[in-house]
Design a protein around this motif. Structure first.
Motif, PDB file in Angstrom:
ATOM      1  N   UNK A  16      11.452  -8.695   5.837  1.00  0.00           N
ATOM      2  CA  UNK A  16      11.922  -7.442   5.224  1.00  0.00           C
ATOM      3  C   UNK A  16      11.103  -7.103   3.981  1.00  0.00           C
ATOM      4  N   UNK A  17      10.790  -8.098   3.175  1.00  0.00           N
ATOM      5  CA  UNK A  17       9.959  -7.848   1.996  1.00  0.00           C
ATOM      6  C   UNK A  17       8.575  -7.364   2.419  1.00  0.00           C
ATOM      7  N   UNK A  18       8.014  -7.992   3.439  1.00  0.00           N
ATOM      8  CA  UNK A  18       6.718  -7.548   3.957  1.00  0.00           C
ATOM      9  C   UNK A  18       6.799  -6.116   4.479  1.00  0.00           C
ATOM     10  N   UNK A  19       7.869  -5.804   5.196  1.00  0.00           N
ATOM     11  CA  UNK A  19       8.045  -4.461   5.740  1.00  0.00           C
ATOM     12  C   UNK A  19       8.020  -3.433   4.615  1.00  0.00           C
ATOM     13  N   UNK A  20       8.717  -3.729   3.535  1.00  0.00           N
ATOM     14  CA  UNK A  20       8.750  -2.807   2.392  1.00  0.00           C
ATOM     15  C   UNK A  20       7.368  -2.625   1.802  1.00  0.00           C
ATOM     16  N   UNK A  21       6.605  -3.706   1.696  1.00  0.00           N
ATOM     17  CA  UNK A  21       5.270  -3.611   1.109  1.00  0.00           C
ATOM     18  C   UNK A  21       4.272  -2.929   2.038  1.00  0.00           C
ATOM     19  N   UNK A  22       4.520  -3.001   3.331  1.00  0.00           N
ATOM     20  CA  UNK A  22       3.612  -2.378   4.303  1.00  0.00           C
ATOM     21  C   UNK A  22       4.041  -0.964   4.675  1.00  0.00           C
ATOM     22  N   UNK A  23       5.140  -0.511   4.142  1.00  0.00           N
ATOM     23  CA  UNK A  23       5.710   0.777   4.546  1.00  0.00           C
ATOM     24  C   UNK A  23       4.696   1.911   4.485  1.00  0.00           C
ATOM     25  N   UNK A  52       9.892  -6.543  14.245  1.00  0.00           N
ATOM     26  CA  UNK A  52       9.710  -5.408  13.343  1.00  0.00           C
ATOM     27  C   UNK A  52       8.375  -4.696  13.559  1.00  0.00           C
ATOM     28  N   UNK A  53       7.489  -5.291  14.354  1.00  0.00           N
ATOM     29  CA  UNK A  53       6.186  -4.670  14.609  1.00  0.00           C
ATOM     30  C   UNK A  53       5.279  -4.664  13.387  1.00  0.00           C
ATOM     31  N   UNK A  54       5.477  -5.618  12.486  1.00  0.00           N
ATOM     32  CA  UNK A  54       4.677  -5.644  11.263  1.00  0.00           C
ATOM     33  C   UNK A  54       3.240  -6.070  11.527  1.00  0.00           C
ATOM     34  N   UNK A  55       3.087  -7.103  12.354  1.00  0.00           N
ATOM     35  CA  UNK A  55       1.775  -7.623  12.726  1.00  0.00           C
ATOM     36  C   UNK A  55       1.830  -8.041  14.181  1.00  0.00           C
ATOM     37  N   UNK A  56       0.665  -8.112  14.812  1.00  0.00           N
ATOM     38  CA  UNK A  56       0.552  -8.724  16.126  1.00  0.00           C
ATOM     39  C   UNK A  56       0.413 -10.221  15.883  1.00  0.00           C
ATOM     40  N   UNK A  57       1.361 -11.007  16.373  1.00  0.00           N
ATOM     41  CA  UNK A  57       1.304 -12.455  16.220  1.00  0.00           C
ATOM     42  C   UNK A  57       0.467 -12.995  17.374  1.00  0.00           C
ATOM     43  N   UNK A  98       1.456   2.102  -2.647  1.00  0.00           N
ATOM     44  CA  UNK A  98       0.923   1.856  -1.306  1.00  0.00           C
ATOM     45  C   UNK A  98      -0.486   1.285  -1.371  1.00  0.00           C
ATOM     46  N   UNK A  99      -1.228   1.641  -2.413  1.00  0.00           N
ATOM     47  CA  UNK A  99      -2.617   1.191  -2.517  1.00  0.00           C
ATOM     48  C   UNK A  99      -2.761  -0.078  -3.351  1.00  0.00           C
ATOM     49  N   UNK A 100      -1.651  -0.673  -3.786  1.00  0.00           N
ATOM     50  CA  UNK A 100      -1.762  -1.831  -4.653  1.00  0.00           C
ATOM     51  C   UNK A 100      -2.355  -3.035  -3.941  1.00  0.00           C
ATOM     52  N   UNK A 101      -2.207  -3.134  -2.638  1.00  0.00           N
ATOM     53  CA  UNK A 101      -2.725  -4.290  -1.929  1.00  0.00           C
ATOM     54  C   UNK A 101      -3.441  -3.845  -0.653  1.00  0.00           C
ATOM     55  N   UNK A 102      -4.644  -3.309  -0.799  1.00  0.00           N
ATOM     56  CA  UNK A 102      -5.376  -2.856   0.385  1.00  0.00           C
ATOM     57  C   UNK A 102      -5.721  -4.002   1.340  1.00  0.00           C
ATOM     58  N   UNK A 103      -5.843  -5.233   0.806  1.00  0.00           N
ATOM     59  CA  UNK A 103      -6.134  -6.376   1.679  1.00  0.00           C
ATOM     60  C   UNK A 103      -4.989  -6.613   2.649  1.00  0.00           C
TER      61      UNK A 103
END
Length: 179
Positions: free
Chosen positions: A170-177, A65-70, A33-38
């Motif tokens: 989906x890949x982003x969702x997994x990384x932002x989980x 998916x609510x990952x980011x506000x576009x 979870x901390x691998x990409x704080x940016x």
């Protein structure tokens, strides 16, 4: 008596192994979870036009998916999605986010530094094609790539582009989980 003690000792040893495994998994989860704080610092994104209208499909998936506000105003974005980096991208960033103007005496001298002896701008090589499968998320302030993915697309048919947007989101969702 002896069999019960052996069974209890085995159970305790098994529980200790399980406890250690759980602790290792928790530590691993925290490290992942901390691998990409940016990436975790990004909340709002602006999408530059992409080949096959991928930006439109990706905006839809990111929103669903609510990952980011576009955002439609690049000034409100933390980061920019693009399928092309390099000189063309830098030019677009300069256009979207011009640096504050600073007047100086050297300004007139510097204004012709990019011109040949005849006063014409030097020709700079530019990539005329897009990354064809690569998408970048670039921090607006630092201009560093905070996330990227290479996921080639089979065709520019809407279903293929939409499928690719789904896979990227989906890949982003997994990384932002862990966010």
């Amino acid at each position: 008596g002896d069999a019960a003690q052996v069974l209890r000792a085995e159970r305790c040893a098994t529980m200790e192994v399980m406890r250690r495994m759980i602790l290792m998994l928790c530590a691993l989860g925290t490290a992942i979870a901390a691998t990409n704080p940016q990436l975790n610092a990004v909340h709002t994104v602006y999408l530059l036009p992409m080949g096959g209208s991928l930006d439109q499909y990706l905006a839809t998936r990111l929103t669903q998916l609510g990952l980011f506000q576009v955002v439609t105003d690049p000034q409100k974005a933390d980061a920019i999605f693009t399928d092309k980096i390099g000189e063309g991208f830098e030019g677009k960033m300069q256009e979207l986010f011009p640096p504050p103007e600073a007047k100086s005496d050297d300004e007139d001298k510097d204004k012709d530094k990019d011109k040949d002896p005849l006063g014409k701008p030097y020709a700079r090589p530019q990539s005329s094609t897009r990354g064809r499968g690569t998408v970048f998320l670039v921090d607006k302030q630092s201009r560093n790539v905070v996330w990227s993915i290479y996921w080639p697309i089979r065709s520019s048919q809407p279903d293929d582009v939409n499928r690719r947007a789904d896979q990227i989101a989906e890949r982003l969702r997994k990384e932002l989980k862990g966010k």
